[in-house]
Design an enzyme around this catalytic site. Structure first.
Site, PDB file in Angstrom:
ATOM      1  N   TRP A 101       0.830  -1.210   0.000  1.00 27.32           N
ATOM      2  CA  TRP A 101       0.000   0.000   0.000  1.00 27.32           C
ATOM      3  C   TRP A 101       0.862   1.257   0.000  1.00 27.32           C
ATOM      4  O   TRP A 101       0.539   2.240  -0.676  1.00 27.32           O
ATOM      5  CB  TRP A 101      -0.986  -0.002   1.165  1.00 27.32           C
ATOM      6  CG  TRP A 101      -1.978  -1.121   1.075  1.00 27.32           C
ATOM      7  CD1 TRP A 101      -2.172  -2.126   1.974  1.00 27.32           C
ATOM      8  CD2 TRP A 101      -2.923  -1.360   0.016  1.00 27.32           C
ATOM      9  NE1 TRP A 101      -3.159  -2.976   1.539  1.00 27.32           N
ATOM     10  CE2 TRP A 101      -3.633  -2.539   0.349  1.00 27.32           C
ATOM     11  CE3 TRP A 101      -3.222  -0.714  -1.191  1.00 27.32           C
ATOM     12  CZ2 TRP A 101      -4.635  -3.074  -0.480  1.00 27.32           C
ATOM     13  CZ3 TRP A 101      -4.225  -1.247  -2.008  1.00 27.32           C
ATOM     14  CH2 TRP A 101      -4.912  -2.397  -1.649  1.00 27.32           C
ATOM     15  N   ASP A 171      -1.493   6.581   6.339  1.00 24.16           N
ATOM     16  CA  ASP A 171      -2.583   5.699   5.964  1.00 24.16           C
ATOM     17  C   ASP A 171      -2.824   4.777   7.154  1.00 24.16           C
ATOM     18  O   ASP A 171      -1.973   3.959   7.493  1.00 24.16           O
ATOM     19  CB  ASP A 171      -2.164   4.905   4.715  1.00 24.16           C
ATOM     20  CG  ASP A 171      -3.210   3.869   4.282  1.00 24.16           C
ATOM     21  OD1 ASP A 171      -4.222   3.704   4.989  1.00 24.16           O
ATOM     22  OD2 ASP A 171      -2.996   3.228   3.230  1.00 24.16           O
ATOM     23  N   LYS A 195     -12.005  -1.644   6.501  1.00 13.65           N
ATOM     24  CA  LYS A 195     -11.192  -2.577   7.260  1.00 13.65           C
ATOM     25  C   LYS A 195     -11.718  -2.686   8.699  1.00 13.65           C
ATOM     26  O   LYS A 195     -11.942  -3.764   9.189  1.00 13.65           O
ATOM     27  CB  LYS A 195      -9.725  -2.127   7.275  1.00 13.65           C
ATOM     28  CG  LYS A 195      -9.125  -1.905   5.887  1.00 13.65           C
ATOM     29  CD  LYS A 195      -8.992  -3.195   5.090  1.00 13.65           C
ATOM     30  CE  LYS A 195      -8.891  -2.973   3.596  1.00 13.65           C
ATOM     31  NZ  LYS A 195      -7.679  -2.330   3.120  1.00 13.65           N
TER      32      LYS A 195
HETATM   33  C1  PLP Z   1      -7.163  -1.849   1.839  1.00 14.04           C
HETATM   34  C2  PLP Z   1      -6.138  -0.827   1.975  1.00 14.04           C
HETATM   35  C3  PLP Z   1      -5.995   0.203   1.016  1.00 14.04           C
HETATM   36  C4  PLP Z   1      -6.824   0.286  -0.240  1.00 14.04           C
HETATM   37  O1  PLP Z   1      -8.120   0.625   0.043  1.00 14.04           O
HETATM   38  P1  PLP Z   1      -9.182   0.895  -1.122  1.00 14.04           P
HETATM   39  O2  PLP Z   1     -10.300   1.520  -0.362  1.00 14.04           O
HETATM   40  O3  PLP Z   1      -9.535  -0.444  -1.699  1.00 14.04           O
HETATM   41  O4  PLP Z   1      -8.583   1.789  -2.116  1.00 14.04           O
HETATM   42  C5  PLP Z   1      -5.028   1.160   1.255  1.00 14.04           C
HETATM   43  N1  PLP Z   1      -4.250   1.124   2.346  1.00 14.04           N
HETATM   44  C6  PLP Z   1      -4.354   0.139   3.267  1.00 14.04           C
HETATM   45  C7  PLP Z   1      -3.467   0.161   4.457  1.00 14.04           C
HETATM   46  C8  PLP Z   1      -5.303  -0.857   3.110  1.00 14.04           C
HETATM   47  O5  PLP Z   1      -5.408  -1.821   4.027  1.00 14.04           O
END
Ligand code: PLP
Length: 370
Positions: A101, A171, A195
């Protein structure tokens, strides 16, 4: 009806009480005679829903007044580009690469300016967090970017990097609201909610006000990609993900009712300890992450290749484990395709009984197969 223990990395398990409440309000939301899905986002009833969601989130995270809370769309993946577009004023930023990511985010930054890799753990398939105490950060960098909890590899920063005064952008998708964080240490925190917080389709961004583009800078940023647009319009420049935000609001209330983020952290530490303790003492199974970098949320593990030395047999045994686990009501335990093996995501809403059931199943499987 029977519900399984869902160890999916995302979209993932939600609190049962939240789902029940939403079901009860499905046809008639509190006397409005309609579902939240059918409601104008400009209605009084909906304004109250989004206002309350923001207020509860501010309470939970202790978000200072000089930070904006935005409910956005496009997934965490759109933020990968929106962040450099809004914040790379000097066209240079530092990225710490701790997994896919972060890597994907760094790729988007290159569309805007000079993306400098400050540190990486790719040399050991991202199984640890690199030392971030003295990074090659230069004065002309606009920010330092991290993915604080790495969903795929199961690592979490044991402490925040030393950014040498630069703004930290994180993030937090797979750790959002899993424990208290000090918002003032960040320029921006963001998370895709699917998540740990709600249904897919909502991103929550918490941004320090002074970082937002100015009027002048906004002339060069497309409207929907400009955070200022959403900040100036209370996340309602256009139609937001109304229903998704409504569910997030219910999850915020659920976390409050559980005792807030301190209590959530305790609950998550307790769950993770059960699984890690088992892994540390198991012969057949092996955790793949260095101990001081372990995530509380995502726990990848494999059949120990030192014990089952034939790679084909190892893969077959892992497939068998996943299949049998599914039959036992332990779902989505398969690891990410880039790591293989297994991964148990044990987000806020995973009850401790689910982790205990998983460990009991692993013990049994080990006895039968060692
Ligand atoms: C799942 C995830 C993403 C991507 O998320 P989307 O909403 O599918 O774009 C980005 N960063 C992390 C840490 C993730 O777990």
């Amino acid at each position: 009806m029977s519900r399984v223990y869902n160890f999916s990395a995302g979209p993932a398990v939600l609190p049962e009480s939240v789902l029940k409440e939403a079901a009860a309000e499905m046809l008639d939301y509190r006397g409005t005679g309609m579902s939240v899905m059918e409601m104008s986002h400009r209605s009084k009833a909906y304004q109250a829903i989004i206002d309350e969601a923001e207020k509860d989130l501010r309470d939970l995270m202790n978000i200072p007044d000089n930070y904006k809370v935005l409910f956005l769309q496009g997934g965490a993946s759109l933020e990968f580009y929106r962040i450099p577009l809004n914040f790379m004023r000097h066209k240079k930023a530092g990225y710490i690469i701790t997994g896919q990511w972060a890597k994907k985010a760094s790729k988007e930054a290159k569309f805007v300016g000079d993306m400098v890799v400050l540190a990486s753990s790719e040399d050991k398939t991202f199984s640890y967090i690199p030392d971030c105490s003295d990074l090659p950060i230069t004065d002309d960098m606009d920010y330092v970017y991290i993915c604080q909890n790495n969903t795929i590899y199961g690592t979490k920063f044991p402490e925040l990097p030393n950014t040498k005064g630069k703004d930290l952008i994180a993030d937090q998708s797979s750790m959002f609201l899993s424990e208290p964080v000090d918002v003032t240490k960040y320029g921006m925190i963001y998370a895709g909610v699917q998540k740990n917080v709600g249904p897919a389709g909502v991103v929550i961004a918490i941004i320090r006000e002074d970082l937002l583009p100015t009027e002048e800078e906004s002339k060069n940023i497309p409207t929907m990609l400009n955070y200022k647009t959403h900040a100036d319009n209370g996340s309602m420049f256009n139609t937001p993900n109304c229903y998704g935000i409504y569910i997030c609001g219910k999850v915020f209330k659920w976390i409050k009712s559980m005792g807030g983020l301190e209590a959530m952290k305790k609950h998550n530490e307790e769950k993770a300890a059960i699984l890690y303790n088992f892994l540390d003492n198991s012969k057949l199974f092996l955790g793949t992450v260095e101990k001081n970098s372990r995530s509380l949320m995502n726990v990848p593990f494999i059949v120990n290749p030192a014990v089952v030395t034939d790679p084909e047999k190892k893969a077959a045994l892992e497939a068998e484990f996943i299949a049998q686990a599914k039959k036992a009501g332990l779902e989505n335990i398969k690891g990410h395709r880039s790591v293989g093996g297994m991964r148990a995501s044990i987000y806020n809403a995973m009850p401790i009984e689910g982790v205990k059931a998983l460990v009991a199943f692993m013990e049994k499987f080990e006895k039968e197969n060692l």
